[in-house]
Design a protein around this motif. Structure first.
Motif, PDB file in Angstrom:
ATOM      1  N   GLN A  59      97.995 -36.715  11.214  1.00  0.00           N
ATOM      2  CA  GLN A  59      98.471 -36.068  12.439  1.00  0.00           C
ATOM      3  C   GLN A  59      97.650 -36.588  13.617  1.00  0.00           C
ATOM      4  OE1 GLN A  59      97.591 -33.818   9.626  1.00  0.00           O
ATOM      5  NE2 GLN A  59      99.647 -34.448   9.027  1.00  0.00           N
ATOM      6  N   LEU A  60      98.362 -36.941  14.671  1.00  0.00           N
ATOM      7  CA  LEU A  60      97.731 -37.495  15.856  1.00  0.00           C
ATOM      8  C   LEU A  60      98.216 -36.728  17.077  1.00  0.00           C
ATOM      9  CD1 LEU A  60      98.400 -41.235  14.961  1.00  0.00           C
ATOM     10  CD2 LEU A  60      96.228 -40.036  14.707  1.00  0.00           C
ATOM     11  N   GLN A  61      97.292 -36.307  17.904  1.00  0.00           N
ATOM     12  CA  GLN A  61      97.660 -35.554  19.096  1.00  0.00           C
ATOM     13  C   GLN A  61      96.938 -36.136  20.301  1.00  0.00           C
ATOM     14  OE1 GLN A  61      97.198 -31.311  18.708  1.00  0.00           O
ATOM     15  NE2 GLN A  61      98.651 -30.919  20.351  1.00  0.00           N
ATOM     16  N   ALA A  62      97.721 -36.657  21.240  1.00  0.00           N
ATOM     17  CA  ALA A  62      97.163 -37.317  22.416  1.00  0.00           C
ATOM     18  C   ALA A  62      97.177 -36.374  23.615  1.00  0.00           C
ATOM     19  CB  ALA A  62      97.955 -38.580  22.733  1.00  0.00           C
ATOM     20  N   PHE A  63      96.171 -36.547  24.463  1.00  0.00           N
ATOM     21  CA  PHE A  63      96.022 -35.739  25.674  1.00  0.00           C
ATOM     22  C   PHE A  63      95.616 -36.646  26.831  1.00  0.00           C
ATOM     23  CE2 PHE A  63      95.946 -31.801  23.318  1.00  0.00           C
ATOM     24  CZ  PHE A  63      95.379 -32.136  22.108  1.00  0.00           C
ATOM     25  N   GLY A  64      95.857 -36.169  28.042  1.00  0.00           N
ATOM     26  CA  GLY A  64      95.244 -36.808  29.199  1.00  0.00           C
ATOM     27  C   GLY A  64      96.159 -37.554  30.135  1.00  0.00           C
ATOM     28  N   GLY A  65      97.446 -37.627  29.841  1.00  0.00           N
ATOM     29  CA  GLY A  65      98.348 -38.313  30.746  1.00  0.00           C
ATOM     30  C   GLY A  65      98.542 -37.529  32.031  1.00  0.00           C
ATOM     31  N   ARG A  95      93.275 -37.417   7.186  1.00  0.00           N
ATOM     32  CA  ARG A  95      92.600 -38.352   6.298  1.00  0.00           C
ATOM     33  C   ARG A  95      91.233 -38.653   6.908  1.00  0.00           C
ATOM     34  NH1 ARG A  95      96.166 -43.932   7.216  1.00  0.00           N
ATOM     35  NH2 ARG A  95      95.336 -44.425   9.289  1.00  0.00           N
ATOM     36  N   THR A  96      90.409 -39.425   6.204  1.00  0.00           N
ATOM     37  CA  THR A  96      89.061 -39.716   6.681  1.00  0.00           C
ATOM     38  C   THR A  96      89.127 -40.687   7.842  1.00  0.00           C
ATOM     39  OG1 THR A  96      88.210 -39.379   4.438  1.00  0.00           O
ATOM     40  CG2 THR A  96      86.759 -40.452   6.032  1.00  0.00           C
ATOM     41  N   PHE A  97      88.987 -40.155   9.037  1.00  0.00           N
ATOM     42  CA  PHE A  97      89.188 -40.914  10.276  1.00  0.00           C
ATOM     43  C   PHE A  97      88.316 -42.161  10.338  1.00  0.00           C
ATOM     44  CE2 PHE A  97      90.284 -41.437  14.662  1.00  0.00           C
ATOM     45  CZ  PHE A  97      89.130 -41.783  15.336  1.00  0.00           C
ATOM     46  N   SER A  98      87.079 -42.053   9.926  1.00  0.00           N
ATOM     47  CA  SER A  98      86.112 -43.136  10.109  1.00  0.00           C
ATOM     48  C   SER A  98      86.404 -44.369   9.260  1.00  0.00           C
ATOM     49  CB  SER A  98      84.707 -42.623   9.807  1.00  0.00           C
ATOM     50  OG  SER A  98      84.625 -42.169   8.470  1.00  0.00           O
ATOM     51  N   ARG A  99      87.349 -44.308   8.352  1.00  0.00           N
ATOM     52  CA  ARG A  99      87.661 -45.455   7.500  1.00  0.00           C
ATOM     53  C   ARG A  99      88.734 -46.363   8.078  1.00  0.00           C
ATOM     54  NH1 ARG A  99      88.143 -42.462   1.544  1.00  0.00           N
ATOM     55  NH2 ARG A  99      85.989 -41.718   1.452  1.00  0.00           N
ATOM     56  N   TYR A 100      89.352 -45.956   9.184  1.00  0.00           N
ATOM     57  CA  TYR A 100      90.550 -46.651   9.652  1.00  0.00           C
ATOM     58  C   TYR A 100      90.439 -47.093  11.103  1.00  0.00           C
ATOM     59  CZ  TYR A 100      92.637 -44.665   5.481  1.00  0.00           C
ATOM     60  OH  TYR A 100      92.907 -44.332   4.185  1.00  0.00           O
ATOM     61  N   VAL A 143     104.948 -44.211  28.457  1.00  0.00           N
ATOM     62  CA  VAL A 143     104.491 -43.193  27.515  1.00  0.00           C
ATOM     63  C   VAL A 143     103.476 -43.874  26.601  1.00  0.00           C
ATOM     64  CG1 VAL A 143     105.102 -41.595  25.676  1.00  0.00           C
ATOM     65  CG2 VAL A 143     106.671 -41.959  27.610  1.00  0.00           C
ATOM     66  N   TYR A 144     102.311 -43.284  26.508  1.00  0.00           N
ATOM     67  CA  TYR A 144     101.229 -43.845  25.701  1.00  0.00           C
ATOM     68  C   TYR A 144     101.115 -43.067  24.391  1.00  0.00           C
ATOM     69  CZ  TYR A 144      99.674 -46.772  29.529  1.00  0.00           C
ATOM     70  OH  TYR A 144      99.597 -47.744  30.508  1.00  0.00           O
ATOM     71  N   TYR A 145     101.034 -43.817  23.313  1.00  0.00           N
ATOM     72  CA  TYR A 145     100.964 -43.230  21.976  1.00  0.00           C
ATOM     73  C   TYR A 145      99.661 -43.638  21.302  1.00  0.00           C
ATOM     74  CZ  TYR A 145     106.023 -42.660  22.558  1.00  0.00           C
ATOM     75  OH  TYR A 145     107.278 -42.319  23.012  1.00  0.00           O
ATOM     76  N   CYS A 146      99.031 -42.672  20.712  1.00  0.00           N
ATOM     77  CA  CYS A 146      97.949 -42.932  19.786  1.00  0.00           C
ATOM     78  C   CYS A 146      98.581 -43.272  18.437  1.00  0.00           C
ATOM     79  CB  CYS A 146      97.082 -41.683  19.701  1.00  0.00           C
ATOM     80  SG  CYS A 146      95.830 -41.709  18.438  1.00  0.00           S
ATOM     81  N   ALA A 147      98.057 -44.286  17.737  1.00  0.00           N
ATOM     82  CA  ALA A 147      98.679 -44.701  16.479  1.00  0.00           C
ATOM     83  C   ALA A 147      97.628 -45.078  15.451  1.00  0.00           C
ATOM     84  CB  ALA A 147      99.606 -45.883  16.735  1.00  0.00           C
ATOM     85  N   ALA A 148      98.016 -44.932  14.196  1.00  0.00           N
ATOM     86  CA  ALA A 148      97.107 -45.224  13.090  1.00  0.00           C
ATOM     87  C   ALA A 148      97.792 -46.121  12.067  1.00  0.00           C
ATOM     88  CB  ALA A 148      96.659 -43.925  12.426  1.00  0.00           C
ATOM     89  N   PRO A 149      97.027 -47.021  11.436  1.00  0.00           N
ATOM     90  CA  PRO A 149      97.605 -47.912  10.438  1.00  0.00           C
ATOM     91  C   PRO A 149      97.813 -47.216   9.094  1.00  0.00           C
ATOM     92  CG  PRO A 149      95.279 -48.348  10.634  1.00  0.00           C
ATOM     93  CD  PRO A 149      95.600 -47.297  11.656  1.00  0.00           C
ATOM     94  N   SER A 150      98.369 -47.951   8.149  1.00  0.00           N
ATOM     95  CA  SER A 150      98.719 -47.348   6.871  1.00  0.00           C
ATOM     96  C   SER A 150      97.488 -46.971   6.055  1.00  0.00           C
ATOM     97  CB  SER A 150      99.593 -48.316   6.072  1.00  0.00           C
ATOM     98  OG  SER A 150      98.831 -49.444   5.692  1.00  0.00           O
ATOM     99  N   ASP A 151      97.707 -46.159   5.037  1.00  0.00           N
ATOM    100  CA  ASP A 151      96.618 -45.634   4.223  1.00  0.00           C
ATOM    101  C   ASP A 151      95.881 -46.714   3.449  1.00  0.00           C
ATOM    102  OD1 ASP A 151      98.463 -42.610   3.282  1.00  0.00           O
ATOM    103  OD2 ASP A 151      97.469 -43.201   5.140  1.00  0.00           O
ATOM    104  N   SER A 152      96.487 -47.885   3.283  1.00  0.00           N
ATOM    105  CA  SER A 152      95.877 -48.943   2.488  1.00  0.00           C
ATOM    106  C   SER A 152      94.925 -49.820   3.294  1.00  0.00           C
ATOM    107  CB  SER A 152      96.962 -49.825   1.870  1.00  0.00           C
ATOM    108  OG  SER A 152      97.714 -50.448   2.887  1.00  0.00           O
ATOM    109  N   PRO A 180     102.276 -47.295  11.205  1.00  0.00           N
ATOM    110  CA  PRO A 180     103.340 -46.392  10.779  1.00  0.00           C
ATOM    111  C   PRO A 180     103.182 -44.962  11.292  1.00  0.00           C
ATOM    112  CG  PRO A 180     101.778 -46.727   8.997  1.00  0.00           C
ATOM    113  CD  PRO A 180     101.370 -47.649  10.112  1.00  0.00           C
ATOM    114  N   TYR A 181     101.985 -44.605  11.742  1.00  0.00           N
ATOM    115  CA  TYR A 181     101.729 -43.247  12.219  1.00  0.00           C
ATOM    116  C   TYR A 181     101.553 -43.255  13.735  1.00  0.00           C
ATOM    117  CZ  TYR A 181     100.533 -42.422   7.297  1.00  0.00           C
ATOM    118  OH  TYR A 181     100.558 -42.328   5.937  1.00  0.00           O
ATOM    119  N   TRP A 182     102.387 -42.486  14.408  1.00  0.00           N
ATOM    120  CA  TRP A 182     102.313 -42.370  15.866  1.00  0.00           C
ATOM    121  C   TRP A 182     102.175 -40.907  16.237  1.00  0.00           C
ATOM    122  CZ3 TRP A 182     105.431 -46.116  19.321  1.00  0.00           C
ATOM    123  CH2 TRP A 182     105.465 -47.391  18.744  1.00  0.00           C
TER     124      TRP A 182
END
Length: 127
Positions: A2-8, A26-31, A92-101, A115-117
Motif C-alpha cells: 500500500q502506497l499513500q502519497a501526500f503533498g501535491g 512489506r519490508t520497505f528497506s529491501r526495495y 498527477v504524481y504517483y509513488c510506485a514500488a517494484p515487484s516483490d522479487s 506494478p504497485y502504484w
C-alpha cells in the motif's frame, strides 16, 4: 503493498513542493522506490527513482538538478523534493514500488518495473 502519497497542490512557477509517500505491506528497506508522473494527454513516465539503500538514484533529464528523491527507511517513507517548478511539471504524481522479487536492487527507470502504484497527488504549476 500500500502506497499513500501526500503533498501535491497549486503553486506558481519557481516555487517548491515536497511530496511524501508512506509505504506498508512489506519490508520497505529491501526495495527500490520511484516517483512517476502522468501529465494530461501524455503517457506516464518515471521522474525519479532510488535504490533500496538510498545510495543510488535516477532522474529524468527534464527534472535533473531541480528534483531530489530521498528515503527514510526507519519511517517507511520516500520523498520527492521539487524545486524551481515549471508549468510543464503539472501532472498527477504517483509513488510506485517494484515487484516483490526485486529485493536489494534498483533504481528502476521504466514504468514497466512498477506494478504497485499509489493513489496519486496532483501538482499544478501556474505560470
Amino acid at each position: 503493498v500500500q502506497l499513500q502519497a501526500f503533498g501535491g497542490g497549486l503553486v506558481q512557477a519557481g516555487d517548491s513542493l515536497r511530496l511524501s509517500c508512506a509505504a506498508s505491506g512489506r519490508t520497505f528497506s529491501r526495495y527500490g522506490m520511484g516517483w512517476l508522473r502522468k501529465a494530461p494527454g501524455k503517457e506516464p513516465d518515471v521522474v525519479a527513482a532510488i535504490n533500496w539503500s538510498g545510495q543510488s538514484t535516477y532522474y529524468a533529464d527534464s527534472v535533473k538538478g531541480r528534483f531530489t528523491i530521498s528515503r527514510d527507511n526507519a519511517k517507511n517513507t520516500v520523498y520527492l523534493q521539487m524545486n524551481s517548478l515549471k508549468p510543464e511539471d503539472t501532472a498527477v504524481y504517483y509513488c510506485a514500488a517494484p515487484s516483490d522479487s526485486t529485493t536489494y536492487n534498483g533504481p528502476y527507470y521504466s514504468t514497466n518495473e512498477y506494478p504497485y502504484w499509489g493513489q496519486g497527488t496532483l501538482v499544478t504549476v501556474s505560470s
